[in-house]
Design a protein around this motif. Structure first.
Motif, PDB file in Angstrom:
ATOM      1  N   UNK A  74     -40.027   5.742  33.334  1.00  0.00           N
ATOM      2  CA  UNK A  74     -39.885   5.708  34.788  1.00  0.00           C
ATOM      3  C   UNK A  74     -38.411   5.572  35.140  1.00  0.00           C
ATOM      4  N   UNK A  75     -38.047   6.087  36.289  1.00  0.00           N
ATOM      5  CA  UNK A  75     -36.693   5.923  36.799  1.00  0.00           C
ATOM      6  C   UNK A  75     -36.491   4.462  37.190  1.00  0.00           C
ATOM      7  N   UNK A  76     -35.355   3.931  36.795  1.00  0.00           N
ATOM      8  CA  UNK A  76     -35.072   2.518  37.056  1.00  0.00           C
ATOM      9  C   UNK A  76     -33.882   2.377  37.997  1.00  0.00           C
ATOM     10  N   UNK A  77     -33.969   1.372  38.852  1.00  0.00           N
ATOM     11  CA  UNK A  77     -32.874   1.073  39.776  1.00  0.00           C
ATOM     12  C   UNK A  77     -31.945   0.010  39.218  1.00  0.00           C
ATOM     13  N   UNK A  78     -32.143  -0.375  37.960  1.00  0.00           N
ATOM     14  CA  UNK A  78     -31.266  -1.327  37.283  1.00  0.00           C
ATOM     15  C   UNK A  78     -31.397  -1.082  35.787  1.00  0.00           C
ATOM     16  N   UNK A  79     -30.556  -1.791  35.008  1.00  0.00           N
ATOM     17  CA  UNK A  79     -30.648  -1.658  33.561  1.00  0.00           C
ATOM     18  C   UNK A  79     -29.582  -0.794  32.939  1.00  0.00           C
ATOM     19  N   UNK A  80     -28.659  -0.273  33.751  1.00  0.00           N
ATOM     20  CA  UNK A  80     -27.534   0.495  33.199  1.00  0.00           C
ATOM     21  C   UNK A  80     -26.291   0.188  34.032  1.00  0.00           C
ATOM     22  N   UNK A  81     -25.144   0.135  33.347  1.00  0.00           N
ATOM     23  CA  UNK A  81     -23.903  -0.263  34.015  1.00  0.00           C
ATOM     24  C   UNK A  81     -23.548   0.649  35.189  1.00  0.00           C
ATOM     25  N   UNK A  82     -23.768   1.948  35.039  1.00  0.00           N
ATOM     26  CA  UNK A  82     -23.412   2.868  36.121  1.00  0.00           C
ATOM     27  C   UNK A  82     -24.283   2.651  37.351  1.00  0.00           C
ATOM     28  N   UNK A  83     -25.540   2.288  37.136  1.00  0.00           N
ATOM     29  CA  UNK A  83     -26.450   2.037  38.261  1.00  0.00           C
ATOM     30  C   UNK A  83     -26.147   0.686  38.891  1.00  0.00           C
ATOM     31  N   UNK A  84     -25.949  -0.321  38.052  1.00  0.00           N
ATOM     32  CA  UNK A  84     -25.701  -1.669  38.563  1.00  0.00           C
ATOM     33  C   UNK A  84     -24.435  -1.733  39.409  1.00  0.00           C
ATOM     34  N   UNK A  85     -23.433  -0.937  39.047  1.00  0.00           N
ATOM     35  CA  UNK A  85     -22.160  -0.955  39.775  1.00  0.00           C
ATOM     36  C   UNK A  85     -22.118   0.066  40.903  1.00  0.00           C
ATOM     37  N   UNK A  86     -23.196   0.860  41.055  1.00  0.00           N
ATOM     38  CA  UNK A  86     -23.237   1.910  42.081  1.00  0.00           C
ATOM     39  C   UNK A  86     -21.999   2.791  41.956  1.00  0.00           C
ATOM     40  N   UNK A  87     -21.730   3.240  40.746  1.00  0.00           N
ATOM     41  CA  UNK A  87     -20.515   4.002  40.455  1.00  0.00           C
ATOM     42  C   UNK A  87     -20.470   5.302  41.254  1.00  0.00           C
ATOM     43  N   UNK A  88     -19.296   5.613  41.791  1.00  0.00           N
ATOM     44  CA  UNK A  88     -19.103   6.821  42.590  1.00  0.00           C
ATOM     45  C   UNK A  88     -18.749   7.999  41.684  1.00  0.00           C
ATOM     46  N   UNK A  89     -19.240   9.170  42.058  1.00  0.00           N
ATOM     47  CA  UNK A  89     -19.007  10.384  41.285  1.00  0.00           C
ATOM     48  C   UNK A  89     -18.613  11.514  42.224  1.00  0.00           C
ATOM     49  N   UNK A  90     -18.125  12.614  41.639  1.00  0.00           N
ATOM     50  CA  UNK A  90     -17.806  13.823  42.416  1.00  0.00           C
ATOM     51  C   UNK A  90     -18.355  15.032  41.673  1.00  0.00           C
ATOM     52  N   UNK A  91     -19.098  15.857  42.416  1.00  0.00           N
ATOM     53  CA  UNK A  91     -19.708  17.060  41.858  1.00  0.00           C
ATOM     54  C   UNK A  91     -19.197  18.278  42.618  1.00  0.00           C
ATOM     55  N   UNK A  92     -19.213  19.436  41.917  1.00  0.00           N
ATOM     56  CA  UNK A  92     -18.708  20.672  42.508  1.00  0.00           C
ATOM     57  C   UNK A  92     -19.786  21.747  42.482  1.00  0.00           C
ATOM     58  N   UNK A  93     -19.890  22.496  43.596  1.00  0.00           N
ATOM     59  CA  UNK A  93     -20.861  23.570  43.727  1.00  0.00           C
ATOM     60  C   UNK A  93     -20.188  24.758  44.396  1.00  0.00           C
ATOM     61  N   UNK A  94     -20.808  25.929  44.273  1.00  0.00           N
ATOM     62  CA  UNK A  94     -20.230  27.132  44.879  1.00  0.00           C
ATOM     63  C   UNK A  94     -20.081  26.984  46.383  1.00  0.00           C
ATOM     64  N   UNK A  95     -21.028  26.307  47.023  1.00  0.00           N
ATOM     65  CA  UNK A  95     -20.976  26.152  48.479  1.00  0.00           C
ATOM     66  C   UNK A  95     -20.060  25.020  48.912  1.00  0.00           C
TER      67      UNK A  95
END
Length: 284
Positions: A74-95
């Motif tokens: 199941x998808x978890x809302x805790x249990x990993x450092x990236x989730x616990x810290x609400x880490x910010x990311x940047x993604x790129x798409x054609x649009x």
């Protein structure tokens, strides 16, 4: 009207029973579709975070997705450092060539067969709430792109190509991976400058070096300052100018600055072979 005879009633009952036997049996009710998000993260209406307006554009209310083969995943809302810290990311798409920012919202642990059910991370985009599920390498690239304020996907694509090139050369030349022990207040940005190596490549090497779910290196950024205890950074095998990364920092003058003097680079015990997974960082 005269009541029907016993014989007529018996014939009618027999006809009814024969018809019932000939009718197909009703199909049993189907089992409800398992959800792959954590129920603890749903709101009162049974929706994942974001409510009815979230989800992929044009889909409205998100519907439960079929669960993987192993129903316990199941998808978890805790249990990993990236989730616990609400880490910010940047993604790129054609649009959206300039990139779309978001945060790491949920984590799906790997199944028993990691090839069939690898670990995944769910990213929620800022603004429109669109979601996408990313693997480990994609999250690492997205973290670095946000941290270094990249403006196009080409920048991290170039870093990946350079990483592959250096791994091939390291394997061919049997080079050992060197590491640097950061003194108090040293940062990855400073260390990259000291050795003349690529900062995004240095970050990528160290973010990939430990696949544990709650390790400090998963939170590493360009400006992360070392505490008094310090921490160890793996160094790219080659500098930006193409020369072999030396065991001593190139900018000797910088050592006199507060927090700039660290222990010299030492050979790391693991080879930087292409395709090999880096081990855990050595304890300071």
């Amino acid at each position: 009207a005269a009541a029907p005879s016993h014989a007529a009633a018996h014939a009618a009952a027999a006809t009814s029973a024969t018809s019932a036997a000939a009718a197909p049996a009703a199909a049993p009710p189907s089992a409800p579709t398992a959800r792959v998000w954590d129920d603890s993260s749903e709101d009162e209406a049974g929706l994942p975070p974001g409510g009815a307006g979230g989800g992929l554009a044009g889909h409205g209310r998100r519907q439960p997705r079929p669960a993987p083969a192993a129903q316990s995943l199941v998808w978890r809302s805790k249990g990993h450092a990236w989730v616990a810290s609400r880490h910010k990311v940047r993604r790129f798409f054609e649009t959206t060539p300039g990139g779309v920012d978001g945060l790491v919202a949920q984590y799906l642990p790997p199944g028993k067969d990691e090839d069939e059910d690898p670990e995944m991370w769910r990213v929620v985009h800022d603004g429109d709430g669109d979601e996408e599920d990313l693997d480990f390498d994609d999250v690492v690239d997205a973290l670095i792109a946000k941290d270094l304020n990249h403006k196009s996907a080409d920048e991290m694509e170039g870093v990946r190509h350079e990483e592959e090139r250096q791994e091939r050369l390291s394997r061919a030349q049997r080079l050992e991976t060197r590491s640097h022990h950061c003194s108090e207040n040293q940062t990855p940005r400073l260390v990259a400058g000291l050795y003349g190596v690529s900062l995004p490549l240095l970050l990528r090497l160290n973010l990939k070096s430990d696949r544990g779910s709650m390790t400090d290196h998963l939170l590493l950024k360009a400006g992360t300052r070392a505490s008094k205890r310090g921490f160890v950074l793996l160094l790219p095998a080659f500098r930006i100018d193409g020369a072999r990364t030396e065991a001593e920092p190139q900018q000797a003058a910088a050592r006199g600055r507060r927090g700039a003097k660290g222990r010299p680079a030492q050979p790391h015990p693991q080879a930087a072979a292409a395709g090999e997974e880096e081990g855990r960082l050595p304890a300071p």
